[in-house]
Scaffold this motif. Structure first.
Motif, PDB file in Angstrom:
ATOM      1  N   LYS A   1       0.850  -1.191   0.000  1.00  0.00           N
ATOM      2  CA  LYS A   1       0.000   0.000   0.000  1.00  0.00           C
ATOM      3  C   LYS A   1       0.888   1.244   0.000  1.00  0.00           C
ATOM      4  O   LYS A   1       1.421   1.631   1.044  1.00  0.00           O
ATOM      5  CB  LYS A   1      -0.911   0.019   1.242  1.00  0.00           C
ATOM      6  N   PRO A   2       1.086   1.865  -1.140  1.00  0.00           N
ATOM      7  CA  PRO A   2       1.942   3.047  -1.170  1.00  0.00           C
ATOM      8  C   PRO A   2       1.262   4.232  -0.484  1.00  0.00           C
ATOM      9  O   PRO A   2       0.033   4.343  -0.464  1.00  0.00           O
ATOM     10  CB  PRO A   2       2.113   3.320  -2.664  1.00  0.00           C
ATOM     11  N   LYS A   3       2.079   5.094   0.096  1.00  0.00           N
ATOM     12  CA  LYS A   3       1.535   6.333   0.649  1.00  0.00           C
ATOM     13  C   LYS A   3       1.134   7.266  -0.484  1.00  0.00           C
ATOM     14  O   LYS A   3       0.083   7.894  -0.468  1.00  0.00           O
ATOM     15  CB  LYS A   3       2.575   7.002   1.540  1.00  0.00           C
ATOM     16  N   ARG A   4       1.964   7.333  -1.505  1.00  0.00           N
ATOM     17  CA  ARG A   4       1.742   8.205  -2.654  1.00  0.00           C
ATOM     18  C   ARG A   4       1.113   7.391  -3.793  1.00  0.00           C
ATOM     19  O   ARG A   4       1.556   6.269  -4.068  1.00  0.00           O
ATOM     20  CB  ARG A   4       3.081   8.784  -3.113  1.00  0.00           C
ATOM     21  N   THR A   5       0.095   7.912  -4.426  1.00  0.00           N
ATOM     22  CA  THR A   5      -0.488   7.246  -5.588  1.00  0.00           C
ATOM     23  C   THR A   5       0.562   7.100  -6.691  1.00  0.00           C
ATOM     24  O   THR A   5       1.311   8.036  -6.983  1.00  0.00           O
ATOM     25  CB  THR A   5      -1.692   8.045  -6.121  1.00  0.00           C
ATOM     26  N   ILE A   6       0.611   5.907  -7.289  1.00  0.00           N
ATOM     27  CA  ILE A   6       1.538   5.628  -8.387  1.00  0.00           C
ATOM     28  C   ILE A   6       0.729   5.509  -9.670  1.00  0.00           C
ATOM     29  O   ILE A   6      -0.205   4.704  -9.762  1.00  0.00           O
ATOM     30  CB  ILE A   6       2.319   4.327  -8.145  1.00  0.00           C
ATOM     31  N   LYS A   7       1.089   6.297 -10.664  1.00  0.00           N
ATOM     32  CA  LYS A   7       0.440   6.237 -11.971  1.00  0.00           C
ATOM     33  C   LYS A   7       1.419   5.696 -13.010  1.00  0.00           C
ATOM     34  O   LYS A   7       2.621   5.952 -12.932  1.00  0.00           O
ATOM     35  CB  LYS A   7      -0.047   7.626 -12.395  1.00  0.00           C
ATOM     36  N   LEU A   8       0.892   4.974 -13.958  1.00  0.00           N
ATOM     37  CA  LEU A   8       1.674   4.420 -15.062  1.00  0.00           C
ATOM     38  C   LEU A   8       1.084   4.915 -16.373  1.00  0.00           C
ATOM     39  O   LEU A   8      -0.125   4.812 -16.587  1.00  0.00           O
ATOM     40  CB  LEU A   8       1.633   2.893 -15.022  1.00  0.00           C
ATOM     41  N   ALA A   9       1.922   5.457 -17.249  1.00  0.00           N
ATOM     42  CA  ALA A   9       1.480   5.861 -18.587  1.00  0.00           C
ATOM     43  C   ALA A   9       2.422   5.256 -19.619  1.00  0.00           C
ATOM     44  O   ALA A   9       3.615   5.587 -19.637  1.00  0.00           O
ATOM     45  CB  ALA A   9       1.445   7.382 -18.718  1.00  0.00           C
ATOM     46  N   LEU A  10       1.901   4.362 -20.426  1.00  0.00           N
ATOM     47  CA  LEU A  10       2.655   3.761 -21.525  1.00  0.00           C
ATOM     48  C   LEU A  10       2.012   4.242 -22.817  1.00  0.00           C
ATOM     49  O   LEU A  10       0.832   3.988 -23.062  1.00  0.00           O
ATOM     50  CB  LEU A  10       2.638   2.239 -21.441  1.00  0.00           C
ATOM     51  N   THR A  11       2.795   4.916 -23.651  1.00  0.00           N
ATOM     52  CA  THR A  11       2.232   5.618 -24.804  1.00  0.00           C
ATOM     53  C   THR A  11       2.919   5.200 -26.100  1.00  0.00           C
ATOM     54  O   THR A  11       3.925   4.499 -26.096  1.00  0.00           O
ATOM     55  CB  THR A  11       2.377   7.141 -24.622  1.00  0.00           C
ATOM     56  N   CYS A  12       2.378   5.691 -27.205  1.00  0.00           N
ATOM     57  CA  CYS A  12       2.904   5.438 -28.535  1.00  0.00           C
ATOM     58  C   CYS A  12       3.334   6.762 -29.157  1.00  0.00           C
ATOM     59  O   CYS A  12       2.936   7.835 -28.697  1.00  0.00           O
ATOM     60  CB  CYS A  12       1.821   4.785 -29.391  1.00  0.00           C
ATOM     61  N   GLY A  13       4.174   6.690 -30.187  1.00  0.00           N
ATOM     62  CA  GLY A  13       4.522   7.870 -30.958  1.00  0.00           C
ATOM     63  C   GLY A  13       5.794   8.581 -30.554  1.00  0.00           C
ATOM     64  O   GLY A  13       6.115   9.620 -31.125  1.00  0.00           O
ATOM     65  N   GLU A  14       6.540   8.022 -29.612  1.00  0.00           N
ATOM     66  CA  GLU A  14       7.759   8.703 -29.177  1.00  0.00           C
ATOM     67  C   GLU A  14       8.839   8.677 -30.249  1.00  0.00           C
ATOM     68  O   GLU A  14       9.645   9.596 -30.345  1.00  0.00           O
ATOM     69  CB  GLU A  14       8.278   8.057 -27.886  1.00  0.00           C
TER      70      GLU A  14
ATOM     71  N   VAL B   1      11.090   3.088  -7.038  1.00  0.00           N
ATOM     72  CA  VAL B   1       9.692   3.514  -7.040  1.00  0.00           C
ATOM     73  C   VAL B   1       9.112   3.408  -5.637  1.00  0.00           C
ATOM     74  O   VAL B   1       8.395   4.302  -5.163  1.00  0.00           O
ATOM     75  CB  VAL B   1       8.867   2.681  -8.045  1.00  0.00           C
ATOM     76  N   LYS B   2       9.442   2.330  -4.927  1.00  0.00           N
ATOM     77  CA  LYS B   2       8.950   2.140  -3.578  1.00  0.00           C
ATOM     78  C   LYS B   2       9.453   3.231  -2.636  1.00  0.00           C
ATOM     79  O   LYS B   2       8.714   3.726  -1.778  1.00  0.00           O
ATOM     80  CB  LYS B   2       9.384   0.753  -3.054  1.00  0.00           C
ATOM     81  N   ALA B   3      10.704   3.614  -2.821  1.00  0.00           N
ATOM     82  CA  ALA B   3      11.268   4.675  -1.985  1.00  0.00           C
ATOM     83  C   ALA B   3      10.543   5.996  -2.197  1.00  0.00           C
ATOM     84  O   ALA B   3      10.280   6.732  -1.235  1.00  0.00           O
ATOM     85  CB  ALA B   3      12.763   4.820  -2.290  1.00  0.00           C
ATOM     86  N   TYR B   4      10.238   6.314  -3.445  1.00  0.00           N
ATOM     87  CA  TYR B   4       9.523   7.558  -3.725  1.00  0.00           C
ATOM     88  C   TYR B   4       8.061   7.484  -3.260  1.00  0.00           C
ATOM     89  O   TYR B   4       7.484   8.473  -2.827  1.00  0.00           O
ATOM     90  CB  TYR B   4       9.538   7.863  -5.222  1.00  0.00           C
ATOM     91  N   ALA B   5       7.464   6.287  -3.381  1.00  0.00           N
ATOM     92  CA  ALA B   5       6.041   6.152  -3.062  1.00  0.00           C
ATOM     93  C   ALA B   5       5.782   6.128  -1.551  1.00  0.00           C
ATOM     94  O   ALA B   5       4.698   6.489  -1.109  1.00  0.00           O
ATOM     95  CB  ALA B   5       5.481   4.882  -3.706  1.00  0.00           C
ATOM     96  N   GLY B   6       6.780   5.712  -0.772  1.00  0.00           N
ATOM     97  CA  GLY B   6       6.623   5.726   0.681  1.00  0.00           C
ATOM     98  C   GLY B   6       5.956   4.468   1.205  1.00  0.00           C
ATOM     99  O   GLY B   6       5.215   3.789   0.515  1.00  0.00           O
TER     100      GLY B   6
END
Length: 470
Positions: free
Chosen positions: A161-174, A465-470
């Motif tokens: 259960k992270p303290k900070r919400t974690i979002k993932l964005a995987l996109t096309c066109g880079e 990521v875990k360190a940043y999320a808390g």
């Protein structure tokens, strides 16, 4: 990948502590086997612009997230009617502290074109040979995309259960400048969906020396903006047996020569100042002395000349523009009626597309028309060297890569992070995944990644990521 790992392929040596190469690859742990299945599926899903489908890849990631326990409401897949195969996915793992701003994990699903007849192996079949995985996208950027998706799956299935919400964005066109770009679309149309205090992206990493020992780590803090311009000159033409000095090709050539010889002024960000300071300390002698002189006085021409012998350092100091495509004439026995060239610029953070355009018009002269090509990239905004970002990256690196220095770098290329920076999300290129000095065939033939690099990088990025999320 416009800058991912390219920034760390510097052609100068940085003094670094060395750590020994580990033993040969061991049997994969159960969690690594699960990751390998995700990674292999992503690699073997063709996501080139010409014949692939990012939408399919996004759907496959979505199915794995749902199998791990993510609800439909946690996952958003997207595409647009005129580009149905260029879709992407956003997933959200809610945090427990509503006051803590979210963090964003950004990656791209699309890859550079790869022709089977040019490759030793099928570019869309993952092959393991001699301690490497071979296939298009093994590094750029499906390694990071797979690690981000795998991290969310591991978080969910473990009950974390992270303290900070974690979002993932995987996109096309880079990997293109002329097709639908998912990151740009999200920033313009779904800013609340991807809103975050900061984002982690490609662009950082690590470098092995020629013997395969880890040599240095890099965290990308800022990047240039990529922008193309067209130079065009026209002429009535005529018979080639009666030439005149008034020649479309010559006029274009003169304009390109002016671009070739012009040096944009030297600029520093906090990141590049820190980078050059660390480089000067590691390189005593004429080069180190020249760097220190340039840091004190950016107009020191002699110091600039010495440092700029290195093309990576030269590009890190300033905006650069270079001719990349030329098209001229209509017949071998006729004077040219039209000549055009593409000039590709990498614009230093804080400098604008319009100001660069004004300088190019001045250099080209009155006989050459200069236009700004679509799409027009946003002004690059350099993130700060935030201790809350850099500190954990260094601390966790000390666990996984003891003794290695970590340098802050500005990419001389560009990523999709620039679109999120434009709406107020600072983007950092995360370290952790190492490449060889030759860049492992990224954007070229027989792209590959060391298996050791992939699995160690996965563990490092998971903990980061875990360190940043808390």
């Amino acid at each position: 990948m416009r800058i991912i790992h390219r920034t760390i392929a510097l052609s100068f040596a940085v003094s670094a502590a060395m750590i020994p190469v580990g033993a040969s690859a061991q049997a994969l742990r159960p969690d690594q086997q699960a990751f390998f299945g995700l990674y292999k599926e992503l690699i073997e899903t063709n996501t080139t612009l010409s014949s692939g489908s990012c939408t399919q890849a996004a759907a496959q990631i979505g199915a794995r997230l749902k199998a791990a326990g993510f609800a439909d409401s946690d996952i958003t897949t997207f595409s647009v009617p005129d580009h149905p195969k260029d879709g992407g996915i956003v997933a959200v793992l809610a945090g427990s502290d509503k006051k803590a701003k979210p963090m964003l994990l950004l990656g791209h699903l699309d890859v550079v074109e790869a022709k089977r007849e040019d490759w030793v192996r099928d570019p869309f079949k993952l092959v393991e040979e001699d301690g490497y995985y071979y296939a298009r996208g093994t590094v750029d950027d499906k390694a990071m995309a797979a690690v981000w998706a795998d991290s969310l799956i591991r978080f969910k299935t473990s009950g974390y259960k992270p303290k900070r919400t974690i979002k993932l964005a995987l996109t096309c066109g880079e990997e293109t400048t002329f097709a639908f770009n998912g990151a740009q679309w999200l920033a313009a149309n779904k800013p609340d969906l991807i809103a975050a205090e900061f984002a982690l992206n490609e662009g950082g990493g690590g470098r092995y020396d020629p013997s395969g020992k880890p040599q240095l780590l890099a965290i990308q803090v800022g990047e240039k903006a990529a922008q193309n311009y067209t130079f065009e000159t026209v002429n009535p033409g005529g018979h080639s047996s009666q030439p005149t000095p008034d020649n479309a090709i010559y006029e274009l050539a003169d304009a390109l020569q002016a671009v070739r010889t012009y040096e944009f002024p030297i600029k520093f960000t906090d990141t590049t100042r820190a980078f050059f300071g660390a480089t000067a300390a590691a390189m005593p002698g004429p080069v180190g002395d020249a760097i220190n002189r340039l840091l004190a006085n950016p107009e020191d021409k002699a110091a600039d000349a010495l440092i700029s012998r290195d093309k990576a350092m030269h590009s890190t100091l300033r905006t650069t523009c270079v001719a990349t495509l030329v098209n001229a004439g209509h017949a071998e026995n006729a004077l040219p009626q039209r000549a055009t060239a593409n000039v590709n610029c990498r614009i230093f953070p804080g400098e604008t597309v319009e100001a660069t355009f004004a300088k190019l018009k001045e250099l080209a002269g009155p006989k050459v028309k200069v236009t700004i090509n679509q799409p027009i990239r946003p002004t690059a905004i350099p993130p700060s060297l935030d201790p809350k970002i850099v500190g954990p990256a260094k601390a966790i690196a000390a666990k996984y890569f003891p003794g290695l220095p970590m340098l802050p770098l500005m990419s001389t290329g560009a990523t999709d992070g620039i679109f999120f920076q434009a709406i107020g999300i600072p983007v950092y290129g995360a370290p952790g995944i190492f490449v060889d000095a030759d860049l492992n065939g990224i954007h070229g033939l027989n792209e590959r990644i060391r298996t050791r690099s992939l699995y160690e990088g996965r563990d490092y990025l998971y903990d980061l990521v875990k360190a940043y999320a808390g």
